[in-house]
Design a protein around this motif. Structure first.
Motif, PDB file in Angstrom:
ATOM      1  N   VAL A 108       0.611  -1.109   0.067  1.00  0.00           N
ATOM      2  CA  VAL A 108       0.063  -0.080   0.069  1.00  0.00           C
ATOM      3  C   VAL A 108       0.843   1.235  -0.060  1.00  0.00           C
ATOM      4  O   VAL A 108       1.730   1.287   0.692  1.00  0.00           O
ATOM      5  CB  VAL A 108      -0.887  -0.060   1.233  1.00  0.00           C
ATOM      6  N   VAL A 109       0.734   2.221  -1.119  1.00  0.00           N
ATOM      7  CA  VAL A 109       1.319   3.568  -1.067  1.00  0.00           C
ATOM      8  C   VAL A 109       0.412   4.476  -0.717  1.00  0.00           C
ATOM      9  O   VAL A 109      -0.815   4.276  -0.677  1.00  0.00           O
ATOM     10  CB  VAL A 109       1.890   3.472  -2.483  1.00  0.00           C
ATOM     11  N   PRO A 110       1.212   5.768  -0.787  1.00  0.00           N
ATOM     12  CA  PRO A 110       0.065   7.014  -0.337  1.00  0.00           C
ATOM     13  C   PRO A 110      -0.984   6.995  -1.497  1.00  0.00           C
ATOM     14  O   PRO A 110      -2.111   7.732  -1.193  1.00  0.00           O
ATOM     15  CB  PRO A 110       1.095   8.237  -0.521  1.00  0.00           C
ATOM     16  N   ASP A 111      -0.816   6.939  -2.750  1.00  0.00           N
ATOM     17  CA  ASP A 111      -1.610   7.026  -3.718  1.00  0.00           C
ATOM     18  C   ASP A 111      -2.840   5.927  -3.291  1.00  0.00           C
ATOM     19  O   ASP A 111      -4.186   6.530  -3.716  1.00  0.00           O
ATOM     20  CB  ASP A 111      -1.149   6.689  -4.990  1.00  0.00           C
ATOM     21  N   ASP A 112      -2.796   5.021  -2.755  1.00  0.00           N
ATOM     22  CA  ASP A 112      -3.670   4.019  -2.673  1.00  0.00           C
ATOM     23  C   ASP A 112      -4.627   4.691  -1.393  1.00  0.00           C
ATOM     24  O   ASP A 112      -5.772   4.554  -1.273  1.00  0.00           O
ATOM     25  CB  ASP A 112      -3.256   2.852  -1.988  1.00  0.00           C
ATOM     26  N   LEU A 113      -3.761   5.450  -0.469  1.00  0.00           N
ATOM     27  CA  LEU A 113      -4.628   5.886   0.808  1.00  0.00           C
ATOM     28  C   LEU A 113      -5.688   7.040   0.295  1.00  0.00           C
ATOM     29  O   LEU A 113      -6.567   7.270   0.754  1.00  0.00           O
ATOM     30  CB  LEU A 113      -3.628   6.333   1.712  1.00  0.00           C
ATOM     31  N   ASP A 114      -4.989   8.067  -0.600  1.00  0.00           N
ATOM     32  CA  ASP A 114      -5.625   9.047  -1.108  1.00  0.00           C
ATOM     33  C   ASP A 114      -6.920   8.533  -1.896  1.00  0.00           C
ATOM     34  O   ASP A 114      -7.882   9.022  -2.008  1.00  0.00           O
ATOM     35  CB  ASP A 114      -4.974   9.966  -1.990  1.00  0.00           C
ATOM     36  N   ALA A 115      -6.445   7.564  -2.907  1.00  0.00           N
ATOM     37  CA  ALA A 115      -7.698   6.935  -3.751  1.00  0.00           C
ATOM     38  C   ALA A 115      -8.849   6.239  -2.864  1.00  0.00           C
ATOM     39  O   ALA A 115      -9.866   6.654  -3.169  1.00  0.00           O
ATOM     40  CB  ALA A 115      -7.237   5.842  -4.539  1.00  0.00           C
ATOM     41  N   ALA A 116      -8.729   5.574  -1.816  1.00  0.00           N
ATOM     42  CA  ALA A 116      -9.392   5.359  -0.846  1.00  0.00           C
ATOM     43  C   ALA A 116     -10.429   6.139  -0.532  1.00  0.00           C
ATOM     44  O   ALA A 116     -11.683   6.185  -0.096  1.00  0.00           O
ATOM     45  CB  ALA A 116      -8.915   4.259   0.319  1.00  0.00           C
ATOM     46  N   LEU A 117      -9.590   7.631   0.333  1.00  0.00           N
ATOM     47  CA  LEU A 117     -10.222   8.476   0.925  1.00  0.00           C
ATOM     48  C   LEU A 117     -11.261   9.092  -0.045  1.00  0.00           C
ATOM     49  O   LEU A 117     -12.696   9.269   0.163  1.00  0.00           O
ATOM     50  CB  LEU A 117      -9.282   9.567   1.338  1.00  0.00           C
ATOM     51  N   ALA A 118     -10.885   9.208  -1.375  1.00  0.00           N
ATOM     52  CA  ALA A 118     -11.641  10.007  -2.588  1.00  0.00           C
ATOM     53  C   ALA A 118     -12.810   9.121  -2.791  1.00  0.00           C
ATOM     54  O   ALA A 118     -14.074   9.343  -2.869  1.00  0.00           O
ATOM     55  CB  ALA A 118     -10.831  10.276  -3.599  1.00  0.00           C
ATOM     56  N   ALA A 119     -12.533   7.703  -2.948  1.00  0.00           N
ATOM     57  CA  ALA A 119     -13.753   6.687  -3.016  1.00  0.00           C
ATOM     58  C   ALA A 119     -14.644   6.613  -2.185  1.00  0.00           C
ATOM     59  O   ALA A 119     -16.101   6.388  -2.531  1.00  0.00           O
ATOM     60  CB  ALA A 119     -13.305   5.337  -3.574  1.00  0.00           C
ATOM     61  N   GLN A 120     -14.398   6.689  -0.930  1.00  0.00           N
ATOM     62  CA  GLN A 120     -15.102   6.651   0.052  1.00  0.00           C
ATOM     63  C   GLN A 120     -15.816   7.826   0.553  1.00  0.00           C
ATOM     64  O   GLN A 120     -16.621   7.769   1.604  1.00  0.00           O
ATOM     65  CB  GLN A 120     -14.396   5.974   1.459  1.00  0.00           C
ATOM     66  N   SER A 121     -15.460   8.728   0.006  1.00  0.00           N
ATOM     67  CA  SER A 121     -15.831  10.199   0.481  1.00  0.00           C
ATOM     68  C   SER A 121     -15.588  10.613   1.936  1.00  0.00           C
ATOM     69  O   SER A 121     -16.486  11.042   2.460  1.00  0.00           O
ATOM     70  CB  SER A 121     -17.363  10.580   0.040  1.00  0.00           C
ATOM     71  N   THR A 122     -14.535  10.122   2.251  1.00  0.00           N
ATOM     72  CA  THR A 122     -14.050  10.174   3.583  1.00  0.00           C
ATOM     73  C   THR A 122     -12.748  11.324   4.121  1.00  0.00           C
ATOM     74  O   THR A 122     -12.066  11.402   2.903  1.00  0.00           O
ATOM     75  CB  THR A 122     -13.757   8.676   4.221  1.00  0.00           C
ATOM     76  N   GLU A 123     -12.926  11.775   4.925  1.00  0.00           N
ATOM     77  CA  GLU A 123     -11.775  12.610   5.423  1.00  0.00           C
ATOM     78  C   GLU A 123     -11.148  12.231   6.643  1.00  0.00           C
ATOM     79  O   GLU A 123     -11.710  11.476   7.406  1.00  0.00           O
ATOM     80  CB  GLU A 123     -12.366  14.079   5.345  1.00  0.00           C
ATOM     81  N   ILE A 124      -9.899  12.717   6.906  1.00  0.00           N
ATOM     82  CA  ILE A 124      -9.031  12.283   7.891  1.00  0.00           C
ATOM     83  C   ILE A 124      -9.089  13.557   8.920  1.00  0.00           C
ATOM     84  O   ILE A 124      -8.979  14.764   8.353  1.00  0.00           O
ATOM     85  CB  ILE A 124      -7.633  12.064   7.605  1.00  0.00           C
ATOM     86  N   ARG A 125      -8.972  13.444  10.293  1.00  0.00           N
ATOM     87  CA  ARG A 125      -9.200  14.506  11.061  1.00  0.00           C
ATOM     88  C   ARG A 125      -7.968  14.137  12.026  1.00  0.00           C
ATOM     89  O   ARG A 125      -7.815  12.870  12.477  1.00  0.00           O
ATOM     90  CB  ARG A 125     -10.350  14.575  12.120  1.00  0.00           C
ATOM     91  N   GLU A 126      -7.382  15.253  12.583  1.00  0.00           N
ATOM     92  CA  GLU A 126      -6.116  14.722  13.448  1.00  0.00           C
ATOM     93  C   GLU A 126      -6.642  14.245  14.728  1.00  0.00           C
ATOM     94  O   GLU A 126      -7.804  14.801  15.329  1.00  0.00           O
ATOM     95  CB  GLU A 126      -5.630  16.487  13.826  1.00  0.00           C
ATOM     96  N   GLY A 127      -5.905  13.368  15.060  1.00  0.00           N
ATOM     97  CA  GLY A 127      -6.282  12.445  16.300  1.00  0.00           C
ATOM     98  C   GLY A 127      -7.180  11.103  15.901  1.00  0.00           C
ATOM     99  O   GLY A 127      -7.510  10.390  16.869  1.00  0.00           O
ATOM    100  N   ASP A 128      -7.434  11.045  14.797  1.00  0.00           N
ATOM    101  CA  ASP A 128      -8.065   9.668  14.200  1.00  0.00           C
ATOM    102  C   ASP A 128      -7.209   8.509  14.374  1.00  0.00           C
ATOM    103  O   ASP A 128      -6.113   8.660  14.442  1.00  0.00           O
ATOM    104  CB  ASP A 128      -8.341   9.968  12.729  1.00  0.00           C
ATOM    105  N   ALA A 129      -7.945   7.286  14.807  1.00  0.00           N
ATOM    106  CA  ALA A 129      -7.358   6.201  14.526  1.00  0.00           C
ATOM    107  C   ALA A 129      -7.709   5.478  13.227  1.00  0.00           C
ATOM    108  O   ALA A 129      -8.865   5.389  12.622  1.00  0.00           O
ATOM    109  CB  ALA A 129      -7.964   5.164  15.611  1.00  0.00           C
ATOM    110  N   LEU A 130      -6.634   5.265  12.394  1.00  0.00           N
ATOM    111  CA  LEU A 130      -6.695   4.679  10.950  1.00  0.00           C
ATOM    112  C   LEU A 130      -6.665   3.315  10.801  1.00  0.00           C
ATOM    113  O   LEU A 130      -5.355   2.760  11.314  1.00  0.00           O
ATOM    114  CB  LEU A 130      -5.880   5.560  10.159  1.00  0.00           C
ATOM    115  N   PHE A 131      -7.515   2.675  10.178  1.00  0.00           N
ATOM    116  CA  PHE A 131      -7.326   1.271  10.025  1.00  0.00           C
ATOM    117  C   PHE A 131      -7.083   0.903   8.593  1.00  0.00           C
ATOM    118  O   PHE A 131      -8.158   1.179   7.797  1.00  0.00           O
ATOM    119  CB  PHE A 131      -8.691   0.593  10.615  1.00  0.00           C
ATOM    120  N   ILE A 132      -6.245   0.334   8.149  1.00  0.00           N
ATOM    121  CA  ILE A 132      -6.021  -0.301   6.740  1.00  0.00           C
ATOM    122  C   ILE A 132      -6.417  -1.603   6.475  1.00  0.00           C
ATOM    123  O   ILE A 132      -5.889  -2.728   7.016  1.00  0.00           O
ATOM    124  CB  ILE A 132      -4.574   0.080   6.457  1.00  0.00           C
ATOM    125  N   TYR A 133      -7.590  -1.797   5.685  1.00  0.00           N
ATOM    126  CA  TYR A 133      -8.072  -3.179   5.519  1.00  0.00           C
ATOM    127  C   TYR A 133      -7.180  -3.662   4.270  1.00  0.00           C
ATOM    128  O   TYR A 133      -7.561  -2.949   3.119  1.00  0.00           O
ATOM    129  CB  TYR A 133      -9.460  -3.329   5.163  1.00  0.00           C
TER     130      TYR A 133
END
Length: 310
Positions: free
Chosen positions: A169-194
């Motif tokens: 998994v590379v940063p492009d995957d993370l950005d693509a998942a955020l875009a596809a899921q219409s999800t944003e990251i907030r400071e202090g989040d717990a991030l789970f990579i499936y």
């Protein structure tokens, strides 16, 4: 052919320095990025609870089938109910877990990993003694971790059933998942990579190929991304690091960069299938999450059963 984004050993020292949080929260700090989960962050995360539906995502492999050389979990009945008679009786048992490794959901303390003889906040590795750790122990998180959780579904964004361990998994995957899921990251989040680890195991029969562990995970190029986003806790249904590593000899640079330099505790081997299914069913990828490690004096981590609440 290897992805040109994969980070080489030669690039790692500069990245470790760039993401370092040593001294950020004071010389005595032992909580690292969990400091980003302020009371305000936790209170705001509570707004994610809308249905009251809970999903646990911890597991313990009692069979030992997921690991080759690791000691199995020991579960022994000390008293059973076969001879229970009239009146009060009880059953008791003993559990012993070598929880670091590939078979148990566990939370890594900041004394679990060293690099060049140092651990988080520039403390000497020698503070972890044969009697237990004297700093950066799991007891730093004894009050629990309660924050907003975000799951990124990498197989879905790649159009596969699971992530191939040889294609990290590379940063492009993370950005693509955020875009596809219409999800944003907030400071202090717990991030789970499936990564679909159990789907891969079902397809191939094992986490091992010719005796070598093959588990999908992140490339070290994700470390600056995690730092920039202000992730407090990182977890995966794999080992967080992609194993075997494809770009160099340093075996687990995500563990080093996250734990030693960022002070970011990791959740390894989370049972994310049900959580990913709950997210897919709702088309909703954020939720409230609580992680409560055992308060083990001198401990380098703890087995855990985290909970997501929708």
């Amino acid at each position: 052919m290897l992805d040109t984004q994969l980070m080489t050993d030669e690039e790692l020292p500069a990245v470790f320095e760039a993401v370092s949080n040593w001294g950020r929260w004071g010389a005595d700090d032992e909580r690292g990025t969990v400091n980003l989960i302020t009371p305000e962050v936790t209170a705001r995360a509570a707004a994610e609870i809308r249905e009251g539906v809970t999903v646990g995502f911890g597991s313990i492999d009692l069979s030992g089938s997921l690991a080759s050389a690791e000691p199995p979990t020991r579960h022994v009945m000390l008293k059973d109910g076969e001879d229970a008679g009239k009146g009060y009786a009880s059953a008791t048992d003993f559990v012993g877990i070598d929880y670091h490794g590939v078979h148990t959901s566990h939370f890594d303390a900041l004394c679990h990993v060293f690099y060049d003889g140092r651990m988080y906040n520039d403390r000497p590795a020698g503070l972890v003694r044969s009697t237990g750790a004297e700093a950066n122990t799991i007891k730093a998180f004894r009050d629990g971790i309660a924050t907003r959780g975000v799951l990124l579904d990498i197989p879905a964004v790649r159009g596969t059933d699971f992530v191939d361990p040889l294609s990290p998994v590379v940063p492009d995957d993370l950005d693509a998942a955020l875009a596809a899921q219409s999800t944003e990251i907030r400071e202090g989040d717990a991030l789970f990579i499936y990564v679909g680890r159990s789907a891969r195991r079902a397809a191939t029969g094992s986490d091992f190929v010719e005796g070598a562990l093959h588990v999908a995970g992140l490339d070290a190029s994700c470390l600056p991304w995690l730092h920039e986003k202000g992730i407090a806790v990182l977890g995966s249904d794999g080992a967080n690091d992609a194993l075997p590593r494809q770009a160099g000899a340093e075996r687990v640079p995500v563990h080093v960069g996250a734990i030693v330099y960022m002070g970011m505790p990791l959740l390894d081997n989370a049972a994310l299938d049900a959580l990913a299914g709950a997210c897919r069913a709702r088309s909703r990828w954020n939720f409230f999450t609580a992680i409560t490690p055992l308060a083990i004096s001198g401990g380098t981590g703890s087995p855990v059963n985290p909970v997501a609440i929708f």
